[in-house]
Each structure stands twice: as C-alpha cells, then as structure tokens.
Design a protein around this motif. Structure first.
Motif, PDB file in Angstrom:
ATOM      1  N   VAL A 408       0.867  -1.173   0.000  1.00 27.67           N
ATOM      2  CA  VAL A 408       0.000   0.000   0.000  1.00 27.67           C
ATOM      3  C   VAL A 408       0.906   1.226   0.000  1.00 27.67           C
ATOM      4  O   VAL A 408       1.857   1.291   0.765  1.00 27.67           O
ATOM      5  CB  VAL A 408      -0.904   0.003   1.246  1.00 27.67           C
ATOM      6  CG1 VAL A 408      -1.759   1.248   1.296  1.00 27.67           C
ATOM      7  CG2 VAL A 408      -1.770  -1.233   1.271  1.00 27.67           C
ATOM      8  N   PRO A 409       0.628   2.196  -0.893  1.00 23.41           N
ATOM      9  CA  PRO A 409       1.523   3.358  -0.975  1.00 23.41           C
ATOM     10  C   PRO A 409       1.812   3.972   0.399  1.00 23.41           C
ATOM     11  O   PRO A 409       0.915   4.124   1.219  1.00 23.41           O
ATOM     12  CB  PRO A 409       0.747   4.319  -1.862  1.00 23.41           C
ATOM     13  CG  PRO A 409      -0.063   3.435  -2.730  1.00 23.41           C
ATOM     14  CD  PRO A 409      -0.406   2.238  -1.916  1.00 23.41           C
ATOM     15  N   THR A 410       3.068   4.336   0.580  1.00 19.05           N
ATOM     16  CA  THR A 410       3.493   4.885   1.865  1.00 19.05           C
ATOM     17  C   THR A 410       2.707   6.135   2.226  1.00 19.05           C
ATOM     18  O   THR A 410       2.319   6.333   3.369  1.00 19.05           O
ATOM     19  CB  THR A 410       4.984   5.230   1.811  1.00 19.05           C
ATOM     20  OG1 THR A 410       5.655   4.221   1.106  1.00 19.05           O
ATOM     21  CG2 THR A 410       5.554   5.375   3.189  1.00 19.05           C
ATOM     22  N   PHE A 411       2.477   6.978   1.212  1.00 13.81           N
ATOM     23  CA  PHE A 411       1.817   8.250   1.534  1.00 13.81           C
ATOM     24  C   PHE A 411       0.386   8.031   2.011  1.00 13.81           C
ATOM     25  O   PHE A 411      -0.156   8.840   2.749  1.00 13.81           O
ATOM     26  CB  PHE A 411       1.877   9.213   0.344  1.00 13.81           C
ATOM     27  CG  PHE A 411       0.992   8.837  -0.814  1.00 13.81           C
ATOM     28  CD1 PHE A 411      -0.285   9.378  -0.918  1.00 13.81           C
ATOM     29  CD2 PHE A 411       1.425   7.969  -1.795  1.00 13.81           C
ATOM     30  CE1 PHE A 411      -1.093   9.042  -1.987  1.00 13.81           C
ATOM     31  CE2 PHE A 411       0.611   7.624  -2.858  1.00 13.81           C
ATOM     32  CZ  PHE A 411      -0.653   8.163  -2.949  1.00 13.81           C
ATOM     33  N   ARG A 413      -0.509   5.318   3.863  1.00 10.38           N
ATOM     34  CA  ARG A 413      -0.391   4.824   5.237  1.00 10.38           C
ATOM     35  C   ARG A 413       0.004   5.941   6.178  1.00 10.38           C
ATOM     36  O   ARG A 413      -0.448   6.004   7.305  1.00 10.38           O
ATOM     37  CB  ARG A 413       0.639   3.684   5.286  1.00 10.38           C
ATOM     38  CG  ARG A 413       0.039   2.346   4.923  1.00 10.38           C
ATOM     39  CD  ARG A 413       1.074   1.269   4.963  1.00 10.38           C
ATOM     40  NE  ARG A 413       1.905   1.295   3.763  1.00 10.38           N
ATOM     41  CZ  ARG A 413       3.214   1.241   3.763  1.00 10.38           C
ATOM     42  NH1 ARG A 413       3.862   1.159   4.898  1.00 10.38           N
ATOM     43  NH2 ARG A 413       3.884   1.254   2.636  1.00 10.38           N
ATOM     44  N   LYS A 414       0.883   6.808   5.696  1.00 11.40           N
ATOM     45  CA  LYS A 414       1.323   7.912   6.557  1.00 11.40           C
ATOM     46  C   LYS A 414       0.354   9.081   6.521  1.00 11.40           C
ATOM     47  O   LYS A 414       0.468  10.028   7.297  1.00 11.40           O
ATOM     48  CB  LYS A 414       2.703   8.400   6.110  1.00 11.40           C
ATOM     49  CG  LYS A 414       3.821   7.490   6.571  1.00 11.40           C
ATOM     50  CD  LYS A 414       5.129   7.842   5.903  1.00 11.40           C
ATOM     51  CE  LYS A 414       5.654   9.186   6.393  1.00 11.40           C
ATOM     52  NZ  LYS A 414       6.938   9.529   5.756  1.00 11.40           N
ATOM     53  N   THR A 416       0.042  11.441   4.305  1.00  9.41           N
ATOM     54  CA  THR A 416       0.746  12.683   3.988  1.00  9.41           C
ATOM     55  C   THR A 416      -0.223  13.687   3.359  1.00  9.41           C
ATOM     56  O   THR A 416      -1.050  13.331   2.532  1.00  9.41           O
ATOM     57  CB  THR A 416       1.873  12.389   2.978  1.00  9.41           C
ATOM     58  OG1 THR A 416       2.588  11.268   3.443  1.00  9.41           O
ATOM     59  CG2 THR A 416       2.792  13.572   2.836  1.00  9.41           C
TER      60      THR A 416
END
Lengths: 419, 418
Positions: A408-411, A413-414, A416
């Motif tokens: 799952v794209p980091t952005f 999960r975070k 952003t």
C-alpha cells in the motif's frame, strides 16, 4: 537471608528439599491439558485426571485417574450441570484426597462453564488445602458464543472457588480468539489447551524443576493474586543472535497480554527463561533489563531460569502477572447483568461501580483501551482514500513487515498531506 | 602462485524490471575482463521472483543471446543471482573442543567446527543457499581468521547462514535450465553486488551495501572482512511507480515516465513546486501535474524503505561496526536526492557507487544496474579458483596445508643459509 514477613505457606515443611507438585485436570477441558502435558514428556509432577464421565476418563493419558461420583452417576457425564458435578465430587472426597496427599502445591486446571469441572473444583480445592498444599487455579472461561448459561455457570463456579485459591491464572477463551482468525473450532479449543498447558509447564519449571534460579511459592502467590486480571505470555526463539529479543517480542504479543496495555499496569511480574546449557546468568540479567525498559522501572521482576538439555539452541520466555481490575482502564462488559436474569437476584442490587470494575466479574473481560485524553478528531485537510489501494500489487503475495502492508503506498499509510 | 586458467564466467541477474547477463573472462594473470553484456526488459517477474515461466524464460533467452552475439562466446554455464522476500539469514556459532593432545588447532577441528556450525534447523521447506564463514573464536577470543596451529581448548566459528524457500529457488534454476544452460551456482543478490562494489579494505572497515532494484531492496553488511548480516525487503522501484500511479491517478506507464524524467526526492524538490505538462496520448487525456506532489510521494516511499533497512541494522546492533558508510547501488539509486535522504536516515557517509573498474567494456561498470551481474562474475571467479585449487591437489585442503608448510620450511631453511 531473605525473610518473608507474611506467614510462610510451607512453614511446617521447611526441610523438604524439593516441592511436590500435582496437576489436577478436572472435566473434559482439564483432561485435555493433562494429556498435552503427558505428551510433552514432562515427568516429575503428579498428573491427575478427574471426571465423572467414565468414557472420557478412559481416553485420557494421565497416570492417575479419579472417577467422581461413580455410585451416583454410574460413570455418566454430569450433563453440564455444576450441581451434579459438585455432588459427585463430594461423594468421592476420599479418592480425591488420596491423590493430593503429600503435595506442596496443587494446580487445578479446568475449563469453567460445564458440569464436572465447574462443580467439582471447589471440593477439590478445599481438599488440597486440607492436605496442606498451596492451590493454584488455571482456569478458562467459556467463549461468549457458548451461550449465557455457560457464562453464568462459569461465573458462579469461579466465585465459589476464588476464596480457596492462593494464586490463579484465569482467562476468557474470547481473549484467545484474535490469534486464530479462520481456524476451525477444533483448533480454537486446542489453542486454549495449549496456553493452559504452557502455563502449567512454566509453573512446574519455576517451582520444581532444577534450574539456575527457582522461585518460591510465596513469590508466585504474590504476583498471581486471585481475583485480578491474569496475564500470561509465552514466546520461543531459535535464532542465534537476537533470540532474546525475538522470544520476548513473541511473548509480549500473546493475546492474554492484550497488546501490553494491561502488562504495563502490573506492579510485579514473573519472568521465566528456559534454554539449553548455553544459557548464562548474564542473559537473564539482560532480559530483566530489557523488560524493565519495556514496562518501566517501577515493575519488580521475579526471575526464574531453567536449563534443559532439550532446549539446546532454543530459548523460551514466559511472562506471568496480574493486574487489579481497578487499575486497568478496562471495563468488563455487562454480560453478567444480563446473565443475572437467569436467576441470581444478588447482582441486581450490587453497587453499580463495583460491578463494573469489580473483581468478581472477569467473565466478559474485553479489553477496550480507554479513549486517549485530549485526542482530537483529525481535521480533514488531507485527502483520504476509502479503499486501501495496492495498484499493480493487488494480486501478488503481500509484503508485510511489522504488521504493515508495504504494497500500500506509503503516503496513504502515513496520510501525507497533499497540496 | 597463479593457477588461473583462462575462463569464461557468465553472471545472470533476473531482476523485476530487467534481466542482465554479463560475460567476463578471467585472464591468465587473474584479472577480469568484461567481454559483453546483454539486457532485456523483464516480464513475468514480480518482487524478484518468477511468476510467469514462459515469458520470463523468453526474456532470459533474449538477454543471454544478446550478450553471446556481442562477444562471440557460447554460454554454457551461468551464475544466477537470487532474491525475494522468502530469503532469510542468521548467524550461527558452532563450537568444538580442540581434540589434539597438544591443544593445537588442526584441519580436523576446522572441519568439525564447520559441520557443527552448519548443522542448523531451518524451516522444512527451506534450503540453505550460503553458509559463509564470519570468523573463528579460540576460547572466546574473537576475530581470528586462520586458527590453524594456534593453541587453545575450545574452537568456535561463526557462520552466516542464508536460507530460502527451496521450491522458489528451484523455480529460478528450472527457468534457466529450460534454455539448455547449466546453472553453476545460485548466489544471493546482495552478496554478489558487494563483491563488485566493495574493496577488501572497505569490507574490513565495515560497510553497508544497499541495492535498491525494481522489485526488491537487498542489503548486506560487511565488517572485519566478513559478512555480518544480509536482508531483503520486497520493496523497490516498482513500488515507487505504483505509488505515483495511485497518488496522481496516472496509468502505470505514464507514472514510470514521470518518475524517471521528473522524479526527485530531495527536500527542495518537495518544497518547491512547478507544473509538469503531460502530453495526451491515445487513451490518456492531456494533464498537468504538480511536481511537488510527485516528489512527496516518491520521497515517502524511499524514506520508508531506507528506514526499514536502518531499523533492521539497528536491531542487529551492527551500526557501530560500519565505518566506511553506506554504498547505494541498483537502478533506483539513480533517483536524484537519494544521497541526501540516505544521509538523513543513516547519518553516515553515503556513496553512490557502481562496480569497481576492471578491464573491458567501460560503460558496464558505470551503470549501477549491472553491479549485481558483475559481482556474480567476481564471485564465480573466487569460487572456481577454490575448486581449481582442490582439483590440482587431490588431497584437497590438507594437501594445500602440507604444501604451505613445506613452503614455510623452505623459506626458513633459505633464511638460515643466507
């Protein structure tokens, strides 16, 4: 010399070099635990199976068996009625007593809620006390899907038993559920048996087994006080480097520790380390330090360590603790309130706050962490996706590290913020 | 003592985005000459592992064929790099009492301790890919490279064991074999990269090599001349592209193009935005995209990937042993701003490297995409050299030892005479 202020439980048996431990499996669930212990090849403790059902008793592997209430039930099952179980046990008091004679500690293992286990426990516990043994209860409460009647019976049985116990480890089967998602029912019950067997083994090693460091009964009763929320975790590792960390991590991940929330509230815990001959006292020290790092310096750690040839290259860590319900920011659900409709008029006029946080109600312990203070609702100035999107990796093996799906794209999960 | 034969060694890396084949020749003097390369876009490979057999073997054929034609060599055997999230590693220590009456470490003790250290239990479906000697201990004294002849009571050896799922590794081998080409050995991808990148001095001082490829990120830690840790995360350039595609709602092809042409992960590129105009194509309408968004998405992913490596190494307690810093390689290492980001994460010197130059086609060395394949050749060179020695001396290692002893005795005699 260390002196204990409290009245020593074994004051009159000071000269005994080794303690004699008897594990009593009562009812079907208890017998399964005994079988498990027999199969794991543990010797040096008395393993007794007790049941009213002759058929079930015939299938157990225990060396000593007690058929309770034979002349009343004629080898039939107690039929899920604790009253029957109780009567049967009382009819066989002499036989029960005979198996417990000479024991220093008796561990009673049972699944509460049924007939034989729930009813007979209090009789067995009082016999054990009369025989001069310390009594440790290792009990499981039924799954919530097993119905209110069983939950209610389990609660009643536990209440009757608790005054007779020196120490207890009680957990609800529901707590085990998160660790097995789609497993069959059979595996689910087996998991409960496994945990109880593991716990019994740990206690045996702590008290009886020849080890680097043993614990005394007093220390165990101090930590595992009855009528508190019990915590147990076990982890094993076979790594060469970092196995301490891995085993501790696994132990802390145990469902009975409820994501460590409850463990942080405990003021003392028992730590047991088992390993092969390569285990040195320095490792144990290191372990205690890392636990204190994890849980804060206020917690006092009672450490036991055992060296076992069979554990060569392996390391097992067990954590045992209990926390008063008041200290936990958890609220047992009010299943009991509903269960009282089955005929218990007592619970209706109990002080409300006591029944919520009270010690007498571990049936429906479901750990709900209290809402964090001052946690605000996140402002929606970031855009979110409703569905977790993995794009081209939708159909591949997920890459999961530390519980996060890295596909799952980091952005996302975070979360952003995007301008 | 030069025993090298003129030898052709072929390194084959089956990557997620491309397949590289490099043909090298070991000259009589022991130097390495790159003769030719072949490269083909990869299909049928996901996260470093083959998922579509037919397509993958076609691509491998293309790459090998291209390399063969460039230098007019027929490829018979290859060294293949393997990677994938199923590969795990740990260190194991074996220990034996020193058996001889004089308490001197002998060849037998070495063999015994090796057996002891290698006898590890891995999961049943796993096979051991490498067991690499770290170093020996005598009575707890660490860092011994050659214990033969030393005195002591207990000899211990640390071996780094790399193991992975047997069937998945066999899959790779089978794919190559289907082209009638023998697989000489499979080598962990990061281990191969390190052979190409690190000088022995850097291995001695301690260095981390991080190979960020298309589907996986492989890393390896060297210190005191030995492998200390290896690891793999199935995260790489494909994930960056995928993130961009999801975040900016672009088709994968456009996302890849954006990443390569406009992507950057420096702080500045995230802060300062400009508008990128994307030309329309069939099935894709004209669009404008803010570069800061693109860069923020990429930075998030790369930062996380580096953090994963950093956390693992920190957990292993290896960071204090690394004095030469981090060596970044692999296709993704060309992303602008990666050095700056890696510096923030690791806080140690960061080197953007490619394979060390030897002889032959120069462009190959300068492209980080080839470092694994070149490393395979270096690894193969060492391995064949070892085997050669064993072949020349039928007594094997003991024979070599006797030979060395005689040499020592000879030089001793000589030194007395003169």
């Amino acid at each position: 010399m260390i002196e204990f202020n409290q009245e020593s439980l074994f004051a009159r048996k000071v000269n005994r070099p080794r303690q004699k431990l008897v594990v009593c499996g009562v009812g079907n669930a208890g017998m399964k635990v005994i079988d498990k212990l027999v199969l794991s090849g543990i010797t040096g403790m008395g393993l007794v199976s007790m049941n009213t059902d002759e058929m079930a008793l015939a299938g157990t592997l225990a060396t000593t068996k007690v058929l309770m209430g034979n002349h009343i039930l004629h080898g039939m099952s107690a039929g899920g009625d604790p009253e029957v179980g109780n009567t049967a046990a009382q009819a066989s008091v002499a036989e029960i007593r005979a198996t417990l004679e000479g024991a220093d500690a008796v561990i009673i293992v049972a699944g509460l809620g049924g007939g034989a286990g729930t009813g007979a426990l209090s009789v067995i516990a009082s016999q054990a006390r009369e025989a001069g043994a310390a009594v440790i209860g290792l009990l499981s409460l039924p799954f919530s899907f097993e119905g209110k009647r069983r939950l209610f019976q389990a609660d009643q049985g536990l209440k009757a038993l608790q005054p007779l116990l020196d120490a207890e480890v009680v957990f609800s089967c529901d707590q085990v559920e998160p660790m097995l998602n789609h497993d069959g029912l059979r595996n689910t019950f087996a998991a409960v048996t496994d945990i109880q067997a593991q716990c019994a083994t740990t206690l045996w090693r702590l008290l009886v087994c020849k080890g680097l460091m043993n614990l005394r009964m007093e220390e165990i009763t101090n930590v595992l006080k009855p009528q508190q929320h019990s915590l147990f975790g076990y982890g094993e590792s076979m790594l060469l480097e970092g196995r301490m960390e891995e085993a501790l991590e696994k132990a802390l991940a145990s469902p009975l520790l409820a994501h460590r929330i409850a463990l942080r509230q405990a003021d003392s815990i028992i730590l047991h380390i088992i390993s092969g001959p390569e285990l040195v006292i320095k490792d144990a020290q290191h372990m205690v330090e890392s636990i204190q790092q994890e849980l804060g310096l206020n917690v006092s750690v009672f450490t036991g360590a055992t060296v076992d040839e069979n554990y060569k290259g392996k390391l097992g860590i067990a954590l045992l603790a209990s926390t008063p319900f008041e200290k936990l920011e958890i609220k047992p659900l009010q299943v009991v309130g509903e269960a009282s409709a089955l005929g218990n008029e007592e619970t209706s006029d109990i002080d409300e706050s006591k029944s919520l946080l009270g010690t007498d109600d571990p049936i429906s312990i479901s750990l709900i962490s209290a809402p964090r203070k001052g946690s605000k609702k996140i402002k929606q100035d970031v855009f979110r996706f409703e569905k977790v999107n993995k794009g081209q990796f939708e159909k591949t093996d997920p890459t999961i590290v530390d519980g996060e799906d890295l596909d799952v794209p980091t952005f996302l999960r975070k979360n952003t913020a995007m301008k | 003592m030069s025993r090298y034969r003129e030898q052709i060694i072929v390194g084959l890396e089956i990557g997620t985005t491309k397949i590289c084949a490099v043909i090298g020749e070991v000259r009589n003097d022991g130097t390495l000459q790159i003769l030719g390369i072949g490269k083909a876009d990869s299909c049928g490979v996901r996260k470093g592992e083959i998922v579509d057999f037919d397509n993958a073997s076609k691509c491998i054929y293309d790459a090998l064929n291209q390399a063969e034609q460039l230098c007019d060599v027929t490829i018979e055997e290859v060294f293949v790099a393997v990677t994938g999230s199923h590969i795990q590693s740990f260190s194991n220590r074996g220990s034996v009492p020193i058996s001889g009456e004089d308490r001197e470490v002998s060849e037998d003790d070495i063999d015994e301790v090796m057996k002891n250290a290698k006898s590890v239990s891995t999961p049943p479906d796993h096979t051991i890919i490498h067991s690499i000697l770290e170093h020996y201990y005598i009575d707890g004294k660490a860092g011994i490279k050659n214990p033969i002849g030393q005195l002591g009571t207990v000899l211990e050896a640390n071996y780094h064991i790399v193991h992975g799922k047997e069937l998945r590794i066999k899959n790779t081998i089978k794919c190559v074999k289907s082209l009638d080409i023998k697989v000489d050995d499979v080598v962990l991808s990061s281990l191969a990269s390190a052979q190409a990148i690190l000088k022995s001095e850097e291995k001695e001082q301690g260095a981390i090599v991080i190979d960020i490829g298309g589907g996986t990120t492989d890393y390896i830690v060297y210190s005191e001349g030995a492998v200390r840790h290896t690891g793999t995360f199935a995260v790489g350039g494909d994930h960056v592209t995928n993130d961009v595609s999801i975040g900016l709602k672009l088709p994968l092809r456009q996302a890849e193009k954006m990443k390569v042409e406009h992507g950057s992960i420096s702080r500045r590129s995230v802060a300062v935005s400009r508008t990128i105009h994307l030309k329309g194509e069939v099935g894709f309408a004209e669009r404008e995209v803010e570069s800061s968004q693109l860069c923020a998405i990429m930075r998030d992913r790369m930062e996380e990937t580096l953090q994963l490596v950093y956390k693992d190494l920190k957990k292993q307690g290896l960071l204090p042993f690394v004095r030469c810093g981090v060596f970044l390689t692999g296709g993704c290492s060309r992303t602008p701003g990666l050095v700056e980001l890696a510096d923030e994460v690791f806080g140690m010197p960061i080197h953007l490297t490619t394979a060390q130059k030897s002889g032959g086609v120069v462009q190959v060395y300068e492209n980080p995409e080839y470092s694994t394949a070149i490393g395979l050749i270096n690894y193969g060179k060492k391995l064949l050299n070892e085997r050669d020695l064993d072949q020349h001396q039928p007594m094997g290692r003991i024979g070599r030892w006797v030979f060395d002893m005689l040499q020592t005795a000879k030089s001793f005699v000589v030194s007395i005479l003169f």
